[in-house]
Structure formats: C-alpha cells, structure tokens
Design a protein around this motif. Structure first.
Motif, PDB file in Angstrom:
ATOM      1  N   THR A   1       4.583   2.776 -10.663  1.00  0.00           N
ATOM      2  CA  THR A   1       3.689   3.477  -9.882  1.00  0.00           C
ATOM      3  C   THR A   1       3.823   3.859  -8.508  1.00  0.00           C
ATOM      4  O   THR A   1       4.722   2.995  -7.466  1.00  0.00           O
ATOM      5  N   ALA A   2       3.536   4.902  -7.990  1.00  0.00           N
ATOM      6  CA  ALA A   2       4.242   5.172  -5.932  1.00  0.00           C
ATOM      7  C   ALA A   2       3.195   4.557  -5.701  1.00  0.00           C
ATOM      8  O   ALA A   2       3.884   3.282  -4.898  1.00  0.00           O
ATOM      9  N   ALA A   3       1.995   3.934  -5.584  1.00  0.00           N
ATOM     10  CA  ALA A   3       1.049   3.406  -5.190  1.00  0.00           C
ATOM     11  C   ALA A   3       1.368   1.473  -5.194  1.00  0.00           C
ATOM     12  O   ALA A   3       1.426   0.744  -4.281  1.00  0.00           O
ATOM     13  N   ALA A   4       2.299   1.354  -6.595  1.00  0.00           N
ATOM     14  CA  ALA A   4       2.935  -0.221  -6.215  1.00  0.00           C
ATOM     15  C   ALA A   4       3.878   0.152  -5.663  1.00  0.00           C
ATOM     16  O   ALA A   4       4.120  -1.189  -5.091  1.00  0.00           O
ATOM     17  N   ASN A   5       4.976   1.133  -5.680  1.00  0.00           N
ATOM     18  CA  ASN A   5       6.397   0.668  -4.954  1.00  0.00           C
ATOM     19  C   ASN A   5       5.744   0.599  -3.073  1.00  0.00           C
ATOM     20  O   ASN A   5       6.005  -0.311  -2.457  1.00  0.00           O
TER      21      ASN A   5
ATOM     22  N   ARG B   1      -6.149   2.986  -0.373  1.00  0.00           N
ATOM     23  CA  ARG B   1      -5.199   2.974   0.311  1.00  0.00           C
ATOM     24  C   ARG B   1      -3.645   3.946   0.436  1.00  0.00           C
ATOM     25  O   ARG B   1      -3.105   4.848   1.409  1.00  0.00           O
ATOM     26  N   ALA B   2      -2.970   4.064  -0.985  1.00  0.00           N
ATOM     27  CA  ALA B   2      -1.378   5.058  -1.339  1.00  0.00           C
ATOM     28  C   ALA B   2      -2.574   6.052  -1.048  1.00  0.00           C
ATOM     29  O   ALA B   2      -1.264   6.710  -0.685  1.00  0.00           O
TER      30      ALA B   2
ATOM     31  N   ALA C   1       8.874  10.376   0.220  1.00  0.00           N
ATOM     32  CA  ALA C   1       7.201   9.921   0.298  1.00  0.00           C
ATOM     33  C   ALA C   1       6.704   9.334   0.559  1.00  0.00           C
ATOM     34  O   ALA C   1       6.392   8.508   1.335  1.00  0.00           O
ATOM     35  N   VAL C   2       7.037   8.565  -0.615  1.00  0.00           N
ATOM     36  CA  VAL C   2       7.082   7.214  -1.430  1.00  0.00           C
ATOM     37  C   VAL C   2       7.703   6.218   0.278  1.00  0.00           C
ATOM     38  O   VAL C   2       6.351   5.293   0.284  1.00  0.00           O
TER      39      VAL C   2
END
Ligand SMILES: Nc1ncnc2c1ncn2[C@@H]1O[C@H](COP(=O)(O)OP(=O)(O)OP(=O)(O)O)[C@@H](O)[C@H]1O
Ligand SMILES: [Mg+2]
Length: 246
Positions: free
Chosen positions: A94-98, A123-124, A151-152
């Motif tokens: 996911t975006a957050a995991a990245n 936080r992401a 953006a990530v």
C-alpha cells in the motif's frame, strides 16, 4: 546559512571524468534546476550528495559541517533525501507501507513488538494531506498513476526532518496533468523551507518551479544563475555547447 556546500567535486570512473571541479551552494528553500545533456554528470552529482559513492576529490558540507558519507543512510541522517527516477517503490504494497518502508513504526515491548499499522496509516494520511495529494494510504501502489507514485515517494522524504530533497527526473515518465501535480509538491516542500535539486530535461518544468539554474556540460559546471536572468534559449545553448558559459 547554507544547507549544502560542494567544493571542487570531481569524480572519475576509470578513464571517464564524470565530474570536474564542481562547486555548488544551496540555501534553505531554494529550488535549483540541474540540467545537462545525457552523460553530463547530473546523476553522478546527485549520487555523491546522497552517499551512494564518494567523490574522487572535493568536499561536502551540510549545514556548515563537513561530511564524508560512506552509505546512503548516513546522508539521510544528515537530512538529505532522494527521489529516484525509477522511484524504487514496492508495487504490491500500500501507499502507507511504501512511505514507511525500512522505517516501520512498531508498538508493544520486545519480544512482542508488532507493526503499528494504525499509526502508520494515520501518519501517511496526514502527509498526503500536507502535500495536498489525493493519494489514499490504503491504495496499492501498483494501481496508482505516475503522479500518485511521485506523491508516495515525496511523502517518504517528509517522514524525516529533511533539509534537502534531490529529485532525479521525477517528471520524465508521467502525464501532463500529473506533472503539474508534482511541480506543486515541489512548491510545498519549498514553502516548508526545504531545498530541492530538480534534475530534468523538461525546460518548461524547470522554468516554472526553479529559482536557480545550474548547467553541467561534460562534467563541468558551465552556468549557475537566477532563472529570472536566463531563458530556455540560453539554457539550450549552454547544454549543447553553442554557448560556452553564462
Ligand atoms: N557507475 C559508473 N561506472 C562507470 N561510469 C559511469 C558510472 N556512472 C556514470 N558513469 C559515466 O559518467 C558519466 C556521467 O553519467 P551520469 O549518469 O551522471 O549522467 P547524467 O547527466 O545523469 O545523464 P542522463 O541525462 O542520461 O541521466 C557518463 O559518461 C557515464 O557513462
Ligand atoms: Mg541521469
């Protein structure tokens, strides 16, 4: 105060002189466009600043302190973050995991420490909001557009207390609308006092977002001036060598 000061940086790979006596000073919140033809030495300069390999000669100062990076993590600890052209994101996460890759948040007490997904998602989400990006923390990167991926990658740089963000051709492979989005992300970094070095072959991008332009030709710095005092025509001539210096 300067964020970054390079003095007399040279780099050779065997017989190839990739950089020749390059000096550069960057202030907080400056957006510097780094241009030059293929093989001019742009990526080599970024990799030296980012600690991928040392210069053959020359010194690097970060916030007035001389540094000798042996690996990228040391540069990052000094506040230097990089967004590479290929982005180096994990598609199946996911975006957050990245955003948190390699610096995951955990909770609990050892040996029962577990990944703190709730806080990482939160936080992401805050970081994407701060960057005014529509990216959602739970979206998978493989389903994202090029602009959202940017953006990530840029949100990643905001996790730490970064002073300077190096971008190696962030707009090379994305659509027109997404380019505008990435240029806005760069402006947001600048507004927070973060310096940006933008490598790009795209003249309109550099002229719309940068306040300074640096041109490398065959490893030598041939121009370093306010963008308002230059023009795309002049920069093209500097890149090709039609104009020796400016
Ligand atoms: N690891 C390496 N080993 C040997 N030579 C290298 C290495 N990295 C770069 N070079 C050489 O150094 C010179 C500068 O390369 P660099 O990648 O910095 O150019 P660039 O300005 O980023 O070009 P491009 O616009 O094509 O990305 C080139 O001649 C290249 O072949
Ligand atoms: Mg390059």
């Amino acid at each position: 105060m300067t964020v970054l000061e390079l003095k007399g940086i040279s780099k050779h790979f065997g017989a190839i002189q990739a950089l020749n006596d390059v000096s550069l000073t960057i202030e907080p919140g400056a957006v510097v466009g780094l241009m030059g033809d293929n093989g001019a030495g742009k990526s080599t300069l970024v990799k030296i600043i980012a600690g991928n390999f040392p210069p053959s000669h020359g010194t690097i100062r970060v916030q007035d302190r001389e540094v000798h990076f042996h690996k990228p993590v040391e540069a990052r600890e000094s506040g230097i973050e990089v967004v590479y052209q290929d982005l180096a994101l994990c598609n199946n996460l996911t975006a957050a995991a990245n955003v948190f890759l390699g610096r995951e948040l955990r909770r609990g007490v050892w040996p029962l420490r577990i990944l703190d997904y709730a806080t990482m998602y939160k936080r992401a989400a805050e970081l994407f909001k701060e960057l005014k990006s529509e990216t959602r923390p739970r979206d998978l990167v493989k389903q994202m557009s090029g602009g959202q991926r940017q953006a990530v990658a840029i949100a990643r740089t905001r996790l730490s207390d970064s002073k300077i963000v190096l971008m190696d051709e962030p707009t090379a492979a994305i659509s027109v609308r997404q380019v505008a989005e990435v240029l806005n992300l760069i402006r947001r970094l600048r507004d927070q006092g973060i310096a940006v070095i933008l490598i790009s072959h795209r003249m309109p991008d550099v002229f719309s977002v940068c306040d300074r332009i640096v041109v490398l030709r065959r490893g030598t710095k041939v121009a370093d001036k306010e963008i308002a005092k230059s023009s795309p025509e002049e920069v093209t001539a500097l890149i090709t060598g039609a104009l020796e210096r400016a």
